[in-house]
Design an enzyme around this catalytic site. Sequence first.
Site, PDB file in Angstrom:
ATOM      1  CB  CYS A   1      14.551  36.160  19.931  1.00 41.90           C
ATOM      2  SG  CYS A   1      14.260  37.325  18.620  1.00 41.90           S
TER       3      CYS A   1
ATOM      4  NE  ARG B   1      10.709  39.281  10.062  1.00 39.08           N
ATOM      5  CZ  ARG B   1      11.960  39.598  10.264  1.00 39.08           C
ATOM      6  NH1 ARG B   1      12.524  40.547   9.540  1.00 39.08           N
ATOM      7  NH2 ARG B   1      12.663  38.999  11.205  1.00 39.08           N
TER       8      ARG B   1
ATOM      9  CD  GLN C   1      16.436  36.838  10.243  1.00 36.97           C
ATOM     10  OE1 GLN C   1      16.410  36.432  11.397  1.00 36.97           O
ATOM     11  NE2 GLN C   1      16.333  38.115   9.936  1.00 36.97           N
TER      12      GLN C   1
ATOM     13  CG  ASP D   1      17.797  34.500  13.946  1.00 38.27           C
ATOM     14  OD1 ASP D   1      18.549  35.466  14.155  1.00 38.27           O
ATOM     15  OD2 ASP D   1      16.616  34.455  14.326  1.00 38.27           O
TER      16      ASP D   1
ATOM     17  CG  HIS E   1      18.723  34.406  19.138  1.00 38.43           C
ATOM     18  ND1 HIS E   1      18.048  33.818  18.105  1.00 38.43           N
ATOM     19  CD2 HIS E   1      18.304  35.684  19.190  1.00 38.43           C
ATOM     20  CE1 HIS E   1      17.247  34.716  17.543  1.00 38.43           C
ATOM     21  NE2 HIS E   1      17.387  35.859  18.173  1.00 38.43           N
TER      22      HIS E   1
ATOM     23  CE  LYS F   1      19.209  49.479  14.937  1.00 39.90           C
ATOM     24  NZ  LYS F   1      18.729  49.198  13.635  1.00 39.90           N
TER      25      LYS F   1
ATOM     26  CG  HIS G   1      18.685  39.401  19.266  1.00 43.15           C
ATOM     27  ND1 HIS G   1      17.469  38.762  19.254  1.00 43.15           N
ATOM     28  CD2 HIS G   1      18.731  40.082  20.422  1.00 43.15           C
ATOM     29  CE1 HIS G   1      16.813  39.057  20.351  1.00 43.15           C
ATOM     30  NE2 HIS G   1      17.555  39.865  21.085  1.00 43.15           N
TER      31      HIS G   1
HETATM   32 ZN   LIG Z   1      16.431  37.626  17.788  1.00 45.62          ZN
END
Ligand SMILES: [Zn+2]
Length: 604
Positions: free
Chosen positions: A291, A320, A338, A340, A342, A421, A467
């Site tokens: 992000c 990570r 991911q 991912d 956004h 969330k 996200h």
């Molecule tokens: Zn994010």
Amino acid sequence: MTMDDDEIARDAAAALASGTEDDLAAMRHSAAHIMAAAVVEIFPDAKLGIGPAIKDGFYYDFDLPRPLTPADLEQIEAKMREQQAADLRFERSEASRADAVARLEREGQPFKVEIVNDLPASEGETVSFYRHGSFTDLCRGGHVTSTADLGAFKLLSTAGAYWRGDETRPMLQRIYGTAWNSDDELDRHLWRLEEAKKRDHRKLGRELDLFTFHPESPAAPFLHPRGMALWRALEEWSRQVRREAGFHEVRTPSLVRRELWETSGHWANYQDNMFVLDDYDHVSGLKPMNCPQEILIYRTRARSYRDLPMRFADYSTLFRKERSGVLAGMFRVRQLTQDDSHVFCRDDQVDDEIRLALSLVRTQYAPFGFEPRAKLATRPETRLGSDEFWERAEARLRERLEEDGMSYTLDPGGGAFYAPKVDIFIEDALGREWQMATIQADYQLPQRFDLEYRAADGGFERPVVIHYAIYGSFERFIGIITEHYTGAFPLWLAPVQVMVVPIADRHLEYAESVRGALAGAGLRAEVDGRSERMQAKLREAQEQKVPVMVVVGDRDAEAGAVSPRLRTGESSQGVPLDEFVADIRGRNASRELWPVAPEGGSAA
Ligand SMILES: [Zn+2]
Ligand SMILES: [Zn+2]
């Protein structure tokens, strides 16, 4: 025993829906007390740690004079059954903190003393004890009435566990058990455990030549050609879903300087999970999330209300810093990718974007046969923002879930400190629940980075960032579906979709042209040209769970035909090659759950 997966799925769904989870948790936690009583009977000097209920069962941690053996577990289990038969009631008593500490010290229970001493003041001046028979344990409560209410149970295993998960504290022995309302449910669970062992993705990954793990790079998979083919099939689908929804793909760097992480808050809150590197005269971190970098892209231009929503997809690798002692194969890796997403949008677009996210979750899971469920995680005790903000943010998510019709439950207090969330769950063929996507509307990062866009009235407004990742990480998702399908992937995911098997060497050339026709149609096909017997080659392809095998001999070569046989056993002869290729291409393109796997236990 054999078990219908649909049945397991139904039971699990029913258990979730009926609110029996709390009762089960009380029973499982009571089982932990009963187990502790049995352990103390055998080892009077045992020092007790904690004994909570967990998913499917319970555990208790003990400091014991010697390592436990399987025979010990049997004996402990037998003593638990004695208590169960004796119908002993759980009785509560209270003591002041000081009295409790004195008593626990007298009894030689240092871990319990520590628990009492560390209780926050908000817990009150007294603590409670629960007694059944001659055994008493410090406990907050949440038990069944009597030991006779203990259901069907079994002790499963032991493991070392540091006190409070802290490597510098003593290593205790943890005993895991499972407990259910009926023998039937217990048997089912034991079957699932057995089946899960057979389906272990680390084992299947090696057998099917998909991926392996090596000590040279702990907690990171090495993807073999077949594993990479599976990855690409997943990625292509994810990209298609994003593309059709108006996403644009970006790629951001892995190595990013400390200043960015300071602004994003990762440096203060997430540094322990980051690999931090010395980059000449700078300190950099390998990115654990995408992000903040995407925010830099957003900020490269003045954005207007007309530019929003801006939807970014990012498939770059994240790092990570998981403890390398954790060996869970694909389920916990230190380098992950991911799918991912956004979305930068206006506040008045958040509803539509959450709606879109939920529908993309459904779309992307559909070809797998996964029915997503959701948990709405609401305001935690420590949080930023006014009650009004939370009221509204939670109501918005709830409304979107209601509207979507996705079945959901509440997770009170489970939200992030800056926003509620939606966590998405799926259930696999063994009835195991997996947390997948998290969808979050974030008002915090845009503020930290002072993001803005020019509004219709000429003023400046702050965008919202939404996200989500739908597979979560590819690594973990591959682990999950490898076990879900027992490696017998549907055609669209199968690393080798068609194995062409020539009957004799003279058919090799034609076999190659069949492979070429399939490859030309975008399909993954191989020729088994070894000089093995045809039956042996078919057996091997079957073992490798290739969905379609094609035998080619004289008649096929002359007629320009093939004789396909499916992993599931069906076969046909003399199918014109064009027709065959078109059929397979169609099934691949529509991502059909086909053919059904031979294993009775699998969903595909
Ligand atoms: Zn994010
Ligand atoms: Zn208790």
